[in-house]
Structure formats: C-alpha cells, structure tokens
Write a protein that holds these residues in place. Structure first.
Motif, PDB file in Angstrom:
ATOM      1  N   PRO A 164       0.719  -0.829   0.020  1.00 35.88           N
ATOM      2  CA  PRO A 164      -0.028  -0.554  -0.257  1.00 35.88           C
ATOM      3  C   PRO A 164       0.607   1.478   0.023  1.00 35.88           C
ATOM      4  O   PRO A 164       0.309   1.915  -0.582  1.00 35.88           O
ATOM      5  N   LEU A 165       1.800   1.017   0.648  1.00 35.15           N
ATOM      6  CA  LEU A 165       2.653   2.365   1.126  1.00 35.15           C
ATOM      7  C   LEU A 165       3.271   2.429  -0.567  1.00 35.15           C
ATOM      8  O   LEU A 165       3.562   3.872  -1.330  1.00 35.15           O
ATOM      9  N   GLY A 166       3.834   1.664  -1.256  1.00 29.39           N
ATOM     10  CA  GLY A 166       4.174   1.574  -2.510  1.00 29.39           C
ATOM     11  C   GLY A 166       2.952   2.066  -3.352  1.00 29.39           C
ATOM     12  O   GLY A 166       4.023   3.366  -4.786  1.00 29.39           O
ATOM     13  N   SER A 167       2.320   2.022  -3.608  1.00 27.77           N
ATOM     14  CA  SER A 167       0.946   2.436  -4.407  1.00 27.77           C
ATOM     15  C   SER A 167       1.019   3.497  -4.245  1.00 27.77           C
ATOM     16  O   SER A 167       0.631   4.828  -4.805  1.00 27.77           O
ATOM     17  N   LEU A 168       0.942   4.128  -2.704  1.00 28.51           N
ATOM     18  CA  LEU A 168       0.789   5.441  -2.554  1.00 28.51           C
ATOM     19  C   LEU A 168       1.721   6.896  -3.212  1.00 28.51           C
ATOM     20  O   LEU A 168       1.220   7.464  -3.742  1.00 28.51           O
ATOM     21  N   LEU A 169       2.871   6.314  -2.614  1.00 27.96           N
ATOM     22  CA  LEU A 169       4.143   6.868  -2.953  1.00 27.96           C
ATOM     23  C   LEU A 169       4.060   6.972  -4.296  1.00 27.96           C
ATOM     24  O   LEU A 169       4.098   8.186  -5.409  1.00 27.96           O
ATOM     25  N   GLY A 170       3.776   6.057  -4.990  1.00 29.50           N
ATOM     26  CA  GLY A 170       3.678   6.051  -6.713  1.00 29.50           C
ATOM     27  C   GLY A 170       3.121   7.512  -7.438  1.00 29.50           C
ATOM     28  O   GLY A 170       3.582   7.479  -8.165  1.00 29.50           O
ATOM     29  N   ALA A 171       2.435   6.952  -6.261  1.00 34.48           N
ATOM     30  CA  ALA A 171       0.765   7.685  -7.244  1.00 34.48           C
ATOM     31  C   ALA A 171       1.671   9.193  -6.667  1.00 34.48           C
ATOM     32  O   ALA A 171       0.982  11.238  -7.688  1.00 34.48           O
ATOM     33  N   MET A 172       2.481  10.031  -5.653  1.00 35.63           N
ATOM     34  CA  MET A 172       2.626  11.396  -4.975  1.00 35.63           C
ATOM     35  C   MET A 172       4.117  11.521  -5.950  1.00 35.63           C
ATOM     36  O   MET A 172       3.989  12.525  -6.251  1.00 35.63           O
ATOM     37  N   ILE A 173       4.901  11.051  -5.601  1.00 34.14           N
ATOM     38  CA  ILE A 173       6.116  10.904  -6.165  1.00 34.14           C
ATOM     39  C   ILE A 173       6.755  10.152  -6.849  1.00 34.14           C
ATOM     40  O   ILE A 173       7.911   9.945  -7.800  1.00 34.14           O
ATOM     41  N   GLY A 174       6.168   9.175  -7.806  1.00 33.14           N
ATOM     42  CA  GLY A 174       6.712   8.236  -8.955  1.00 33.14           C
ATOM     43  C   GLY A 174       7.086   7.012  -8.455  1.00 33.14           C
ATOM     44  O   GLY A 174       7.316   7.292  -7.457  1.00 33.14           O
ATOM     45  N   TRP A 175       7.333   6.070  -9.081  1.00 35.55           N
ATOM     46  CA  TRP A 175       7.759   5.024  -8.655  1.00 35.55           C
ATOM     47  C   TRP A 175       8.357   4.959  -8.644  1.00 35.55           C
ATOM     48  O   TRP A 175       9.943   4.207  -7.612  1.00 35.55           O
ATOM     49  N   ARG A 176      10.159   5.820  -8.794  1.00 35.58           N
ATOM     50  CA  ARG A 176      11.293   6.655  -9.047  1.00 35.58           C
ATOM     51  C   ARG A 176      11.384   6.500  -7.388  1.00 35.58           C
ATOM     52  O   ARG A 176      12.527   6.024  -6.625  1.00 35.58           O
ATOM     53  N   GLY A 177      10.291   7.576  -7.131  1.00 38.94           N
ATOM     54  CA  GLY A 177      10.751   7.798  -5.836  1.00 38.94           C
ATOM     55  C   GLY A 177      10.064   6.863  -4.574  1.00 38.94           C
ATOM     56  O   GLY A 177      10.945   7.179  -3.991  1.00 38.94           O
ATOM     57  N   ALA A 178       9.455   6.205  -4.571  1.00 35.64           N
ATOM     58  CA  ALA A 178       8.770   5.553  -4.138  1.00 35.64           C
ATOM     59  C   ALA A 178       9.974   4.297  -3.625  1.00 35.64           C
ATOM     60  O   ALA A 178      10.616   3.988  -2.678  1.00 35.64           O
TER      61      ALA A 178
END
Length: 398
Positions: A164-178
């Motif tokens: 869930p954290l990866g999904s949320l962060l991916g939406a906010m800062i992109g998968w690279r940022g996650a």
C-alpha cells in the motif's frame, strides 16, 4: 573493597546485553528495508511497465530476478565467505541493498532495472541465510526466541506496509521516488550496524551439498515441496494483483492502496491468530491454509469484476497468506532445527517466489489473468497434498 569488581562486571554484562540488542534492532531495520524493497514492485507494476515500455508480465520479473539471485546466494555465500568476519559480510550486504535502491531509481532501461534487482537478491539471500546464526551470537541463549521474534517483526511490518505504501508513494512521487526512499533507510541501517555489530569471527558451516542431502529424507522432501508450491501459488497471484484490480475490478489508486493496506493488516491479525493455534494443530493448519487460499483464488476468477466480493476475498487472502510462513517456520524448528535446514528453506522460498512470479507473468501476458489465478489455485492445492503426505509419513514413523 571486593564489591567494586563485581559491580563493574555486572555493569559490563548489562552493557554487552544492550549492545547485543542494539545490533539485533539494526538487523531488524535491515530486514524491514529488504522485504519492503523486494515486494514494492507488486504495487508499482503498472507505472514501471508504462515508463520502461514493457508489459506488466515483464515488469513482474523484477521480483523473479531478485528471488533467483537470492536462491543462489543463500546456498553458496556461507562457503564463499567462510574466512570473513560476519560483521563485514553483513555490512557488505547492507551496502548492496543501498546500491540496489540507487540503481533501480536511476535505471533508464529495463535491463538496468533488472541489474539493480539482482543486487537486491544477493543482499536478501545472503542476509537471511546467516541472520539466525548471527542473532544467536548477539544475545544470551534464553533471549534468542525473543530476538528472532523481533527480527520477524521487521519482516511482518514490511509485508504489511510495502504494497500500500508503494502504491500511494507511486501516485505522489512516481515509482522511482518510491524506490529511492529505500536508500536513506538502508543507509541508516548500515550506519547503525557499523556502530552496534561486534566482530563476529567466522565459524565452520555446512556446504551446499550437505544442505541438498537433507532432501533425501522423505518428510523433509515433502515439507519442502509443500513450501515450494505454497509460495509459488501465493506469488503467482499476489505479484499481479495491481493490474488485476486496475484492469478487471477497475478500482482507482486510492481504493487500490486501501485494499492493499487492509490486506496487510489482515495478514498481521492472521499471523497472531494462527500463531496461537500452531502448538496444537500445526499440520491441520498447514493443510487447511493453502486449500482455503486456493478457494479464494478460484473465487476471484468468478467475481473479478465485483468490488465487494473481491475486497472480501483479498482480506481472506491476506489473513491466510501472511500467516502461512509462520506455520512452516514452526515445522522447520521441529524437523530441522539446525542452520542447514534454515538455509534450505530460504533457498526453496526464494526459488518459489522466482518461479511463481515468472510463470504467473508468462500466463498473464499470453493467456490472461484467469490463467495466472488458476495456476495459483492448482499450486496451492498441491501444497496442501504435500503437507498431508508429510503429516502421514511423520505419523507412520511414530
């Protein structure tokens, strides 16, 4: 006059105990980071695939490649580093974890992404294969169960929050940022280990050949077969949950993140509940869990477009799937309580994750998600049958 040395000795012992527990906590932080890194692609397959120009099935091989390198490392690292201080080996593996995060974050292409994930696999396989033996040297013998429970808590927390954290962060800062957020946490673990881990002289260990000899025992072979099919089935389905939920169930990113979080929380609850039952019903649970998970996989095939039933099925999947490794860990402690057994189990689990994600991705791309979920159900039924065989052989040997 004679009391001072005694007091100093007691204070020294307390200091050593504090240092030992500090080292255990540093290793727990490393476990959290390793597991979060290993499974974060599950919730980021869609953006990774879109950015790198590959299919979701190909993106899912990011989990397969880390598992493959973890298998090889878990079997051979101990022999290759037999003359090295274990402190230096752990520090090197944690540094590889950090390097992996940097490579994945900056990867401009799919092949370089896979290189970064291969580095992660080396760190995972090496760390897990020696973690129990190192923890046993850091704390007194009566505190080893508590220390191992703490280490496994890092695993459970990462399994709960990574998707869930990866999904949320991916939406906010992109998968690279996650993925990049793994780097500072890994650096913190590395610094903490540098400060807290004492020198740990190498000890003689078994060879990879000795590990494989364990498979000559029928109960062990059946148990490991059950573990193999359990994790293959679990990760054949789990790896491709995000594209399934987005393309079939048609949920948005907020709902997706909530679903994955509740799955993780259900897993934490299931770990506790089933852990309380293992003392009396170990083999019954080892048979029932994969059978119930197979039923849930088939249920998802039938109700894939209906959000309510899918949501309920995934809660059940999380409850059972996270708890299953606890059951097989208990079996291992009773059947193969030595390091060779632990090394074999690590290799089997990582091989299963690799094969499950690879086969699931192949079917997902070529035949559709239903074929992937059907594969998962078939493997889980096979796991239950192998567990039943191990139970019967054990009963016949009494």
């Amino acid at each position: 006059m004679t009391m001072t040395p005694v007091m100093e000795t007691e204070e020294g012992q307390r200091g050593h105990r504090r240092e030992g527990w500090s080292a255990v906590v540093s290793m727990t932080l490393c476990v959290f980071t390793l597991i979060a890194s290993e499974f974060m692609p599950v919730s980021l397959l869609t953006p990774i695939a879109a950015d790198l120009g590959v299919t979701e099935g190909h993106a899912g091989q990011a989990i397969s490649i880390s598992g493959l390198f973890a298998v090889v490392t878990s079997l051979f690292l101990a022999g290759l580093t037999s003359r090295l201080d274990r402190r230096h080996v752990v520090l090197g593996l944690t540094a590889l974890l950090v390097l992996s995060g940097i490579v994945v974050t900056l990867s401009p292409s799919y092949p370089l992404l896979m290189v970064g994930r291969a580095l992660l696999g080396i760190a995972i396989g090496g760390f897990w294969s020696m973690s129990t033996a190192i923890v046993m040297r850091l704390v007194p013998s009566d505190a080893v169960p508590k220390a191992l429970a703490l280490l496994n808590a890092g695993n459970a927390i990462a399994a709960t929050v990574s998707a869930p954290l990866g999904s949320l962060l991916g939406a906010m800062i992109g998968w690279r940022g996650a993925f990049f957020l793994v780097v500072p946490v890994g650096l913190l673990a590395l610094l903490w280990q540098w400060i807290s881990l004492p020198a740990l002289a190498p000890r003689a260990g078994g060879s990879a050949l000795a590990v494989f000899r364990l498979l000559g025992r029928a109960p062990v072979a059946l148990g490991m077969a059950a573990i193999l099919m359990l994790f293959m089935g679990q990760f054949a389905l789990f790896t491709y949950l995000r594209p399934f939920l987005e393309q079939v169930t048609e949920v948005g990113i907020e709902t997706l993140s909530l679903m994955l979080l509740l799955m993780g929380l259900a897993g934490a609850a299931g770990t506790w509940v089933i852990g309380q039952m293992l003392g009396r019903r170990m083999f019954s649970l080892l048979i029932a869990i994969p059978l119930l998970m197979a039923g849930l996989a088939l249920t998802l095939i039938g109700v894939g477009t209906a959000q309510g039933p899918v949501f309920a099925a995934l809660i059940g999947w999380g409850f059972l799937g996270t708890a299953a490794p606890v059951g097989w860990g208990t079996w291992l402690s009773r059947t193969l309580p030595d390091e060779a057994g632990g090394g074999l189990q690590v290799a089997v689990i990582q091989l299963a994750i690799t094969a499950g994600a690879a086969l699931g991705g192949l079917l997902f791309d070529r035949l559709g998600w239903q074929a992937t979920f059907l594969l998962a159900a078939t493997l889980l039924i096979g796991s239950a049958l192998a567990a039943l065989g191990a139970w019967r052989i054990k009963g016949a040997a009494r």
